[in-house]
Design a protein around this motif. Structure first.
Motif, PDB file in Angstrom:
ATOM      1  N   MET A  40       0.818  -1.207   0.000  1.00  0.00           N
ATOM      2  CA  MET A  40       0.000   0.000   0.000  1.00  0.00           C
ATOM      3  C   MET A  40       0.855   1.262   0.000  1.00  0.00           C
ATOM      4  SD  MET A  40      -3.098  -0.948  -0.293  1.00  0.00           S
ATOM      5  CE  MET A  40      -3.838   0.674  -0.041  1.00  0.00           C
ATOM      6  N   GLU A  41       1.936   1.251   0.770  1.00  0.00           N
ATOM      7  CA  GLU A  41       2.761   2.453   0.844  1.00  0.00           C
ATOM      8  C   GLU A  41       3.553   2.690  -0.439  1.00  0.00           C
ATOM      9  OE1 GLU A  41       4.964   2.730   4.504  1.00  0.00           O
ATOM     10  OE2 GLU A  41       3.143   3.369   5.544  1.00  0.00           O
ATOM     11  N   LEU A  42       3.939   1.623  -1.118  1.00  0.00           N
ATOM     12  CA  LEU A  42       4.568   1.786  -2.425  1.00  0.00           C
ATOM     13  C   LEU A  42       3.620   2.526  -3.368  1.00  0.00           C
ATOM     14  CD1 LEU A  42       6.311  -1.655  -3.001  1.00  0.00           C
ATOM     15  CD2 LEU A  42       7.447   0.574  -2.997  1.00  0.00           C
ATOM     16  N   LEU A  43       2.361   2.126  -3.349  1.00  0.00           N
ATOM     17  CA  LEU A  43       1.372   2.759  -4.213  1.00  0.00           C
ATOM     18  C   LEU A  43       1.148   4.217  -3.804  1.00  0.00           C
ATOM     19  CD1 LEU A  43      -0.802   2.654  -6.414  1.00  0.00           C
ATOM     20  CD2 LEU A  43      -2.382   1.721  -4.699  1.00  0.00           C
ATOM     21  N   ILE A  44       0.935   4.446  -2.524  1.00  0.00           N
ATOM     22  CA  ILE A  44       0.644   5.808  -2.057  1.00  0.00           C
ATOM     23  C   ILE A  44       1.836   6.730  -2.259  1.00  0.00           C
ATOM     24  CG2 ILE A  44       0.083   7.210  -0.033  1.00  0.00           C
ATOM     25  CD1 ILE A  44      -1.583   4.818   0.964  1.00  0.00           C
ATOM     26  N   ASN A  45       3.031   6.269  -1.903  1.00  0.00           N
ATOM     27  CA  ASN A  45       4.220   7.090  -2.110  1.00  0.00           C
ATOM     28  C   ASN A  45       4.424   7.426  -3.575  1.00  0.00           C
ATOM     29  OD1 ASN A  45       5.911   7.787   0.328  1.00  0.00           O
ATOM     30  ND2 ASN A  45       5.549   5.620   0.713  1.00  0.00           N
ATOM     31  N   GLY A  46       4.170   6.448  -4.443  1.00  0.00           N
ATOM     32  CA  GLY A  46       4.318   6.696  -5.876  1.00  0.00           C
ATOM     33  C   GLY A  46       3.337   7.735  -6.381  1.00  0.00           C
ATOM     34  N   MET A  47       2.115   7.700  -5.849  1.00  0.00           N
ATOM     35  CA  MET A  47       1.123   8.694  -6.253  1.00  0.00           C
ATOM     36  C   MET A  47       1.496  10.080  -5.742  1.00  0.00           C
ATOM     37  SD  MET A  47      -2.447   6.533  -5.860  1.00  0.00           S
ATOM     38  CE  MET A  47      -3.453   7.907  -6.460  1.00  0.00           C
ATOM     39  N   LEU A  48       2.002  10.151  -4.508  1.00  0.00           N
ATOM     40  CA  LEU A  48       2.422  11.446  -3.974  1.00  0.00           C
ATOM     41  C   LEU A  48       3.573  12.030  -4.784  1.00  0.00           C
ATOM     42  CD1 LEU A  48       2.285  10.882  -0.105  1.00  0.00           C
ATOM     43  CD2 LEU A  48       0.523  11.763  -1.632  1.00  0.00           C
ATOM     44  N   ALA A  49       4.465  11.161  -5.241  1.00  0.00           N
ATOM     45  CA  ALA A  49       5.593  11.628  -6.054  1.00  0.00           C
ATOM     46  C   ALA A  49       5.121  12.221  -7.377  1.00  0.00           C
ATOM     47  CB  ALA A  49       6.565  10.470  -6.319  1.00  0.00           C
ATOM     48  N   LYS A  50       3.945  11.786  -7.841  1.00  0.00           N
ATOM     49  CA  LYS A  50       3.379  12.317  -9.086  1.00  0.00           C
ATOM     50  C   LYS A  50       2.558  13.581  -8.856  1.00  0.00           C
ATOM     51  CE  LYS A  50       4.433   9.165 -12.304  1.00  0.00           C
ATOM     52  NZ  LYS A  50       5.101   9.504 -13.591  1.00  0.00           N
ATOM     53  N   GLY A  51       2.364  13.949  -7.572  1.00  0.00           N
ATOM     54  CA  GLY A  51       1.633  15.176  -7.281  1.00  0.00           C
ATOM     55  C   GLY A  51       0.330  14.999  -6.540  1.00  0.00           C
ATOM     56  N   ALA A  52      -0.036  13.762  -6.202  1.00  0.00           N
ATOM     57  CA  ALA A  52      -1.253  13.538  -5.425  1.00  0.00           C
ATOM     58  C   ALA A  52      -1.052  14.029  -3.998  1.00  0.00           C
ATOM     59  CB  ALA A  52      -1.614  12.056  -5.422  1.00  0.00           C
ATOM     60  N   GLN A  53      -2.151  14.257  -3.292  1.00  0.00           N
ATOM     61  CA  GLN A  53      -2.103  14.666  -1.898  1.00  0.00           C
ATOM     62  C   GLN A  53      -2.893  13.672  -1.057  1.00  0.00           C
ATOM     63  OE1 GLN A  53      -3.559  18.769  -2.727  1.00  0.00           O
ATOM     64  NE2 GLN A  53      -1.692  19.430  -1.664  1.00  0.00           N
ATOM     65  N   VAL A  54      -2.335  13.311   0.106  1.00  0.00           N
ATOM     66  CA  VAL A  54      -2.942  12.287   0.945  1.00  0.00           C
ATOM     67  C   VAL A  54      -4.383  12.627   1.299  1.00  0.00           C
ATOM     68  CG1 VAL A  54      -2.799  11.081   3.165  1.00  0.00           C
ATOM     69  CG2 VAL A  54      -0.714  11.627   1.921  1.00  0.00           C
ATOM     70  N   GLU A  55      -4.642  13.893   1.622  1.00  0.00           N
ATOM     71  CA  GLU A  55      -5.984  14.274   2.050  1.00  0.00           C
ATOM     72  C   GLU A  55      -7.037  14.152   0.946  1.00  0.00           C
ATOM     73  OE1 GLU A  55      -3.640  18.145   1.244  1.00  0.00           O
ATOM     74  OE2 GLU A  55      -3.288  16.163   2.129  1.00  0.00           O
ATOM     75  N   ASN A  56      -6.592  14.027  -0.309  1.00  0.00           N
ATOM     76  CA  ASN A  56      -7.535  13.895  -1.431  1.00  0.00           C
ATOM     77  C   ASN A  56      -7.825  12.449  -1.804  1.00  0.00           C
ATOM     78  OD1 ASN A  56      -7.525  16.714  -1.674  1.00  0.00           O
ATOM     79  ND2 ASN A  56      -5.898  16.687  -3.220  1.00  0.00           N
ATOM     80  N   LEU A  57      -7.046  11.515  -1.292  1.00  0.00           N
ATOM     81  CA  LEU A  57      -7.135  10.138  -1.765  1.00  0.00           C
ATOM     82  C   LEU A  57      -8.476   9.489  -1.426  1.00  0.00           C
ATOM     83  CD1 LEU A  57      -3.586   8.682  -0.989  1.00  0.00           C
ATOM     84  CD2 LEU A  57      -4.483   9.550  -3.167  1.00  0.00           C
ATOM     85  N   GLN A  58      -9.006   8.779  -2.413  1.00  0.00           N
ATOM     86  CA  GLN A  58     -10.205   7.977  -2.256  1.00  0.00           C
ATOM     87  C   GLN A  58      -9.914   6.592  -2.822  1.00  0.00           C
ATOM     88  OE1 GLN A  58     -13.819   9.968  -3.575  1.00  0.00           O
ATOM     89  NE2 GLN A  58     -12.856  11.967  -3.297  1.00  0.00           N
ATOM     90  N   ALA A  59     -10.697   5.602  -2.414  1.00  0.00           N
ATOM     91  CA  ALA A  59     -10.384   4.223  -2.790  1.00  0.00           C
ATOM     92  C   ALA A  59     -11.605   3.449  -3.269  1.00  0.00           C
ATOM     93  CB  ALA A  59      -9.754   3.501  -1.605  1.00  0.00           C
ATOM     94  N   LYS A  60     -11.316   2.484  -4.138  1.00  0.00           N
ATOM     95  CA  LYS A  60     -12.256   1.433  -4.502  1.00  0.00           C
ATOM     96  C   LYS A  60     -11.480   0.128  -4.375  1.00  0.00           C
ATOM     97  CE  LYS A  60     -14.993   4.410  -7.517  1.00  0.00           C
ATOM     98  NZ  LYS A  60     -15.671   4.592  -8.831  1.00  0.00           N
ATOM     99  N   ALA A  61     -12.141  -0.946  -3.944  1.00  0.00           N
ATOM    100  CA  ALA A  61     -11.420  -2.185  -3.638  1.00  0.00           C
ATOM    101  C   ALA A  61     -12.113  -3.389  -4.249  1.00  0.00           C
ATOM    102  CB  ALA A  61     -11.299  -2.357  -2.132  1.00  0.00           C
ATOM    103  N   PHE A  62     -11.294  -4.363  -4.706  1.00  0.00           N
ATOM    104  CA  PHE A  62     -11.819  -5.508  -5.441  1.00  0.00           C
ATOM    105  C   PHE A  62     -11.014  -6.768  -5.136  1.00  0.00           C
ATOM    106  CE2 PHE A  62     -12.618  -1.565  -7.536  1.00  0.00           C
ATOM    107  CZ  PHE A  62     -13.968  -1.631  -7.835  1.00  0.00           C
ATOM    108  N   GLY A  63     -11.638  -7.919  -5.382  1.00  0.00           N
ATOM    109  CA  GLY A  63     -10.946  -9.197  -5.238  1.00  0.00           C
ATOM    110  C   GLY A  63     -11.283  -9.908  -3.940  1.00  0.00           C
ATOM    111  N   GLY A  64     -10.348 -10.743  -3.489  1.00  0.00           N
ATOM    112  CA  GLY A  64     -10.526 -11.472  -2.246  1.00  0.00           C
ATOM    113  C   GLY A  64     -11.482 -12.653  -2.337  1.00  0.00           C
TER     114      GLY A  64
END
Length: 205
Positions: free
Chosen positions: A82-106
């Motif tokens: 999860m942190e690899l994904l989040i850190n990568g998005m922040l490096a592209k300019g995303a902001q943590v407070e804006n993040l929203q999620a959808k989840a699938f599988g399991g």
């Protein structure tokens, strides 16, 4: 709203996300993955228009307790994914407070591996982890399609953050299960070599 899925997929740039991988993108693209017991978190920042998807399984011979998903080797693996994904998005300019999620599988497609554990199926543990992670990090889970007994093909569109889900038949679900078993075995082998842990950090809310 995308009406003609086939045409949309042909016209857009598409990235395939395999087990153990993640992808981050800007622009008009589609992120695609095929899931069985594994789970995929589809994250997006609708303000800065950045999307990301991962595909992971909590590979461990020991299941994590009901309410303590981060205090085990399996939990650390999931947190890292999860942190690899989040850190990568922040490096592209995303902001943590804006993040929203959808989840699938399991889905429950690994009965042989499930017999090794006492706290539910592999899919159930993956779902439990992902839900708890998102709750802990205050990332809203806007929609989900989790559990069941069939694998699924998902397409995550960056244009409107929609996710199209196609359940797959038992035959393909079995093939997915075989590939995921190999993925889990390899992850276990790496863990048993006791490779150094990589700690990744991003600003918490």
């Amino acid at each position: 709203m995308i009406v003609d899925l086939k045409t949309a997929l042909e016209e857009k740039k598409r990235y395939q996300v395999s087990p153990g991988e993640h992808a981050i993108a800007t622009g008009d693209v589609v992120l695609t993955t095929l899931l069985g017991s594994c789970v995929a978190a589809c994250l997006y920042d609708p303000v800065n228009r950045i999307v990301g998807m991962n595909h992971f399984m909590l590979a461990s011979r020991k299941y994590i307790p009901e309410n303590r998903p981060f205090l085990s080797e399996a939990g650390r693996y999931g947190v890292n994914a999860m942190e690899l994904l989040i850190n990568g998005m922040l490096a592209k300019g995303a902001q943590v407070e804006n993040l929203q999620a959808k989840a699938f599988g399991g889905a429950n497609v690994l009965p042989a591996l499930n017999r090794l554990h006492s706290q539910g199926s592999v899919g159930e543990i993956n779902i439990r982890f992902l839900r708890n992670f998102l709750q802990r990090e205050n990332i809203p889970l806007k929609s989900s399609n989790l559990g069941g007994t069939q694998g699924m093909l998902i397409h995550f569109f960056s244009a409107d953050y929609s996710v199209y889900v196609k359940p797959v038949g038992k035959g393909l679900s079995s093939n997915i299960a075989v590939k995921e078993q190999r993925f889990a075995d390899k992850a276990l082998e790496k863990r048993e070599r006791k490779a150094p842990e990589v700690e990744l950090w991003y600003p918490r809310r």
